[in-house]
Design an enzyme around this catalytic site. Structure first.
Site, PDB file in Angstrom:
ATOM      1  N   GLU A 158       0.819  -1.207   0.000  1.00 48.89           N
ATOM      2  CA  GLU A 158       0.000   0.000   0.000  1.00 48.89           C
ATOM      3  C   GLU A 158       0.859   1.267   0.000  1.00 48.89           C
ATOM      4  OE1 GLU A 158      -3.201   0.442  -0.587  1.00 48.89           O
ATOM      5  OE2 GLU A 158      -3.053  -1.690  -1.032  1.00 48.89           O
ATOM      6  N   HIS A 366     -39.816  38.758 -28.311  1.00 44.90           N
ATOM      7  CA  HIS A 366     -38.956  39.716 -27.605  1.00 44.90           C
ATOM      8  C   HIS A 366     -39.441  40.011 -26.191  1.00 44.90           C
ATOM      9  CE1 HIS A 366     -38.275  40.762 -31.897  1.00 44.90           C
ATOM     10  NE2 HIS A 366     -39.580  40.823 -31.945  1.00 44.90           N
TER      11      HIS A 366
HETATM   12  C1  UD1 Z   1      -7.322   0.868  -2.734  1.00 45.32           C
HETATM   13  C2  UD1 Z   1      -6.308  -0.262  -2.648  1.00 45.32           C
HETATM   14  C3  UD1 Z   1      -5.076   0.122  -3.460  1.00 45.32           C
HETATM   15  C4  UD1 Z   1      -5.469   0.396  -4.898  1.00 45.32           C
HETATM   16  C5  UD1 Z   1      -6.566   1.436  -4.971  1.00 45.32           C
HETATM   17  C6  UD1 Z   1      -7.093   1.529  -6.385  1.00 45.32           C
HETATM   18  C7  UD1 Z   1      -6.624  -1.258  -0.434  1.00 45.32           C
HETATM   19  C8  UD1 Z   1      -6.093  -1.400   0.932  1.00 45.32           C
HETATM   20  N1  UD1 Z   1      -5.949  -0.467  -1.258  1.00 45.32           N
HETATM   21  O1  UD1 Z   1      -6.773   2.009  -2.138  1.00 45.32           O
HETATM   22  O2  UD1 Z   1      -4.140  -0.937  -3.448  1.00 45.32           O
HETATM   23  O3  UD1 Z   1      -4.343   0.818  -5.639  1.00 45.32           O
HETATM   24  O4  UD1 Z   1      -7.664   1.088  -4.110  1.00 45.32           O
HETATM   25  O5  UD1 Z   1      -7.948   2.610  -6.531  1.00 45.32           O
HETATM   26  O6  UD1 Z   1      -7.608  -1.877  -0.770  1.00 45.32           O
HETATM   27  N2  UD1 Z   1     -14.086   0.738   1.604  1.00 45.32           N
HETATM   28  C9  UD1 Z   1     -14.981   0.055   2.412  1.00 45.32           C
HETATM   29  N3  UD1 Z   1     -14.707  -0.101   3.723  1.00 45.32           N
HETATM   30  C10 UD1 Z   1     -13.560   0.343   4.282  1.00 45.32           C
HETATM   31  C11 UD1 Z   1     -12.636   1.024   3.472  1.00 45.32           C
HETATM   32  C12 UD1 Z   1     -12.932   1.195   2.134  1.00 45.32           C
HETATM   33  O7  UD1 Z   1     -16.036  -0.376   1.925  1.00 45.32           O
HETATM   34  O8  UD1 Z   1     -13.391   0.140   5.494  1.00 45.32           O
HETATM   35  C13 UD1 Z   1     -14.413   0.935   0.175  1.00 45.32           C
HETATM   36  C14 UD1 Z   1     -14.424   2.393  -0.246  1.00 45.32           C
HETATM   37  O9  UD1 Z   1     -15.739   2.935  -0.126  1.00 45.32           O
HETATM   38  C15 UD1 Z   1     -13.949   2.328  -1.683  1.00 45.32           C
HETATM   39  C16 UD1 Z   1     -13.097   1.068  -1.752  1.00 45.32           C
HETATM   40  O10 UD1 Z   1     -13.406   0.332  -0.596  1.00 45.32           O
HETATM   41  O11 UD1 Z   1     -15.023   2.224  -2.592  1.00 45.32           O
HETATM   42  C17 UD1 Z   1     -11.606   1.383  -1.785  1.00 45.32           C
HETATM   43  O12 UD1 Z   1     -11.261   2.134  -0.659  1.00 45.32           O
HETATM   44  P1  UD1 Z   1     -10.297   3.386  -0.746  1.00 45.32           P
HETATM   45  O13 UD1 Z   1     -10.164   3.960   0.601  1.00 45.32           O
HETATM   46  O14 UD1 Z   1     -10.725   4.274  -1.837  1.00 45.32           O
HETATM   47  O15 UD1 Z   1      -8.938   2.652  -1.128  1.00 45.32           O
HETATM   48  P2  UD1 Z   1      -7.639   3.312  -1.743  1.00 45.32           P
HETATM   49  O16 UD1 Z   1      -6.879   4.005  -0.681  1.00 45.32           O
HETATM   50  O17 UD1 Z   1      -7.969   4.076  -2.951  1.00 45.32           O
END
Ligand code: UD1
Ligand code: CA
Length: 486
Positions: A158, A366
Site C-alpha cells: 500500500e 422579444h
Molecule cells: C485501494 C487499494 C489500493 C489500490 C486502490 C485503487 C486497499 C487497501 N488499497 O486504495 O491498493 O491501488 O484502491 O484505486 O484496498 N471501503 C470500504 N470499507 C472500508 C474502506 C474502504 O467499503 O473500510 C471501500 C471504499 O468505499 C472504496 C473502496 O473500498 O469504494 C476502496 O477504498 P479506498 O479507501 O478508496 O482505497 P484506496 O486508498 O484508494
C-alpha cells in the site's frame, strides 16, 4: 460472454475522507450519473449477482441504487470502516458462487471488456487470485498500491507503506479482484491489521496466496480505465476521460461539435445525426436532441426533449420541457418547469416561459414573461408582454386562444382568457376576458396639447441657466477663485 459461478461484491462503505465534504464520494456525479452507479449498472447488465458493502451514509447509497435499479442488488453492512479486507469479510454470509469478483466502488471507468479479460484469464490459468493492474510512473499515481514481484513472490504494498522508487515500480493495483471462494474461506481470517493504519487490507491476500504457493494472476489494462476517485482532482480527471468518451461516441453517430473540448454531455443524453453542438454547450440529465438540430454557444439544456430541425440560439436555458419540431428558442431565453413548445413555435431573446404551453406556429419574440399560460396555435405575443400569474399568494392561469394577437407591452392579469382571433392593443393592461374576434383596448386615451412642447422647452431652458449660475459659483468657492464667479 457468460460469467458462470461468479458473484460480485462492490466495496462501498468507506468514509471518503479525502474528499473533505463530509459526504460519501460514491454519490458524486460523473457526467450526470452517481459514481456508484457505474460499476453497479455494469455488473447488473452482465447478469452477475451483485452485493454492495455499505456503511458510511448507507441510506444515501441504497436510495441512489434503488432509484435506478429497483431490484436485484443486495446490500450488506460494514458497521465500522476497518479497511477493504474487513469490508469483504462483512459480505461472507452471502457468498454462494465459486468465484468472488470484488471491486472498489470508486472506479467508474471500468468496462465490460476488463471484466471479461479478468474472468477469462482467471479461468484459463485456474488461478486462486487474479487482479487487475495498470502501469503509471507519474507522481499522481503515488496513492495507489504497488505490485511488487520477485521471481518467486508477488505482493501489493500500500502507498502509505511503500518506500521504494515509484519510477521503478510502475505497476499499480487497480482495485478489482477475482478470487476463488474456497481460498477466501480458508485465508481471509488470516489477514493482519496494518501497523501503519490499523486497517485490514484486501490487498494483503495477494502475499498470503503467494506465500502459500497458490497461483496469482494479473491482467494489465490501460490506467485511464481503472482510475480511482479519492479526491476532487481525481474526480475531475475521471470526468475528463468520460466526457471525451461520450463526445467521441456522438461524433461517430453523426453529431458535429464546433469546439468539442468545452462541451459537457451527461451520460444519459441522446443526440440524433445531423445535429450541431456549439461551443460551451451543456446537455444534462435525460435530454434528447432530435435530428438536424442546432444548439448555440453556452446554452444549457437539461431533462428536455427537443424535436427535429429545432434551433436553440446562444445563452439559452431550457429545463424540464418538451419542444416539438422546427422550434426556435433564444438567444438569451429561459424555458422551464414543464413548458411545452409545439412545432414551429418561436421564442425569442429575453423571453421567459414557465409552466406554459405555446401552440404550433405561435411566437413570442422579444422581452416577455409567460408563466402558467396556455397559448393556442398561430398566436403572436407582442414585445414586452407579461402575464401576471401571481398575486402574492396564488398562481393563476392565462389562456390565449388560436390566432389571437397580443399587442406590444401588454400586461395580462390572470386569471384571464383572450379568445380566438381577438386583438389587444399595444400597452394594454388586460384584466377581463376578451371575446372572440374582439379588439381590447385597455389604456389611457392619448391627448395632444397643441403648442405645449414649445412652452415646456422655454421653461426648461430657464431652469438650466439658473443651475449653471449655481455650479460656477460652487466651482469658484472650491478653487478660491472668486474672479471667475459671475
Ligand atoms: C485501494 C487499494 C489500493 C489500490 C486502490 C485503487 C486497499 C487497501 N488499497 O486504495 O491498493 O491501488 O484502491 O484505486 O484496498 N471501503 C470500504 N470499507 C472500508 C474502506 C474502504 O467499503 O473500510 C471501500 C471504499 O468505499 C472504496 C473502496 O473500498 O469504494 C476502496 O477504498 P479506498 O479507501 O478508496 O482505497 P484506496 O486508498 O484508494
Ligand atoms: Ca480509492
Amino acid at each position: 460472454m457468460a460469467f458462470s459461478n461468479v458473484q460480485a461484491i462492490i466495496l462501498a462503505a468507506g468514509k471518503s475522507s479525502r474528499l473533505k465534504t463530509g459526504k460519501t464520494k460514491l454519490v458524486e456525479k460523473i457526467c450526470g450519473r452517481e459514481m456508484i452507479l457505474y460499476p453497479t449498472k455494469l455488473l447488473h447488465s452482465l447478469n452477475i449477482p451483485t452485493t454492495l458493502v455499505v456503511g458510511f451514509q448507507k441510506e444515501l447509497i441504497e436510495e441512489t441504487i434503488k432509484k435506478q435499479i429497483p431490484s436485484g442488488i443486495t446490500f450488506v453492512e460494514q458497521k465500522e470502516q476497518l479497511g477493504t479486507g474487513h469490508a469483504l469479510a462483512c459480505s461472507q454470509s452471502l457468498w454462494n458462487a465459486q468465484h468472488i469478483l470484488v471491486m472498489n466502488g470508486d472506479m467508474p471507468l471500468v468496462t465490460q471488456n476488463i471484466i471479461e479479460q479478468l474472468y477469462a484469464e482467471h479461468m484459463a490459468k485456474d488461478a486462486v487470485f487474479s487482479f487487475v493492474t495498470a502501469h503509471n510512473c507519474e507522481p499522481t499515481s503515488a496513492g495507489y498500491g504497488r505490485v511488487v514481484e520477485t521471481d518467486t513472490s508477488i505482493s501489493i504494498i500500500e502507498a502509505k507503506e511503500f518506500n521504494g522508487d515509484l519510477a521503478e515500480n510502475c505497476c499499480i493495483n487497480a482495485g478489482m479482484y477475482l478470487i476463488k471462494r474456497s481460498f477466501l474461506e480458508e485465508h481471509l481470517e488470516k489477514l493482519e491489521k496494518s501497523s501503519v493504519t490499523g486497517e485490514w487490507y484486501i490487498t494483503d491476500l495477494v502475499k498470503l496466496a503467494s506465500d502459500n504457493k497458490l497461483h496469482v494472476e494479473t491482467v494489465s489494462v490501460s490506467f485511464d480505465r481503472i482510475r480511482g476517485v479519492n479526491t476532487f482532482k481525481e474526480l475531475w480527471a475521471v470526468e475528463q476521460v468520460q466526457k471525451a468518451e461520450i463526445i467521441k461516441f456522438w461524433m461517430d453517430q453523426g453529431v458535429r461539435f464546433t469546439i468539442a473540448q468545452n462541451v459537457h454531455i451527461d451520460q444519459d443524453v441522446t443526440i440524433e445525426a445531423g445535429s450541431y453542438i456549439d461551443s460551451g454547450v451543456q446537455l444534462l440529465g435525460a435530454t434528447k436532441i432530435g435530428k438536424n438540430c442546432n444548439v448555440g454557444p453556452f446554452s444549457l439544456i437539461s431533462d428536455t426533449t427537443i424535436g427535429d430541425e429545432s434551433v436553440i440560439f446562444s445563452h439559452t436555458i431550457v429545463k424540464d420541457s418538451i419542444l416539438g419540431t422546427s422550434v426556435t428558442v433564444g438567444p438569451f431565453a429561459h424555458v422551464h418547469e414543464k413548458s411545452r413548445l409545439e412545432d414551429h413555435a418561436v421564442i425569442g431573446n429575453f423571453v421567459e416561459v414557465k409552466r406554459t404551453t405555446i401552440g404550433a406556429n405561435s411566437k413570442a419574440k422579444h422581452l416577455s414573461y409567460l408563466g402558467d399560460t396556455h397559448i393556442g396555435n398561430k398566436v403572436n405575443i407582442g414585445a414586452g408582454t407579461i402575464t401576471c400569474n401571481y398575486n402574492g399568494t396564488t398562481k393563476h392561469t392565462t389562456t390565449i386562444e388560436d390566432n389571437a394577437f397580443i399587442g406590444s407591452n401588454n400586461t395580462l392579469v390572470a386569471p384571464v382568457t383572450i379568445k380566438k382571433n381577438a386583438y389587444t392593443a399595444a400597452g394594454s393592461t388586460i384584466t377581463q376576458d376578451v371575446p372572440e374576434d374582439a379588439l381590447a383596448i385597455a389604456r389611457e386615451r392619448q391627448v395632444n396639447k397643441l403648442g405645449y412642447a414649445k412652452n415646456l422647452k422655454q421653461r426648461d431652458e430657464k431652469v438650466s441657466s439658473k443651475e449653471d449660475d449655481k455650479s460656477s459659483f460652487i466651482a469658484a468657492v472650491k478653487s478660491n477663485n472668486f474672479e471667475n464667479a459671475s
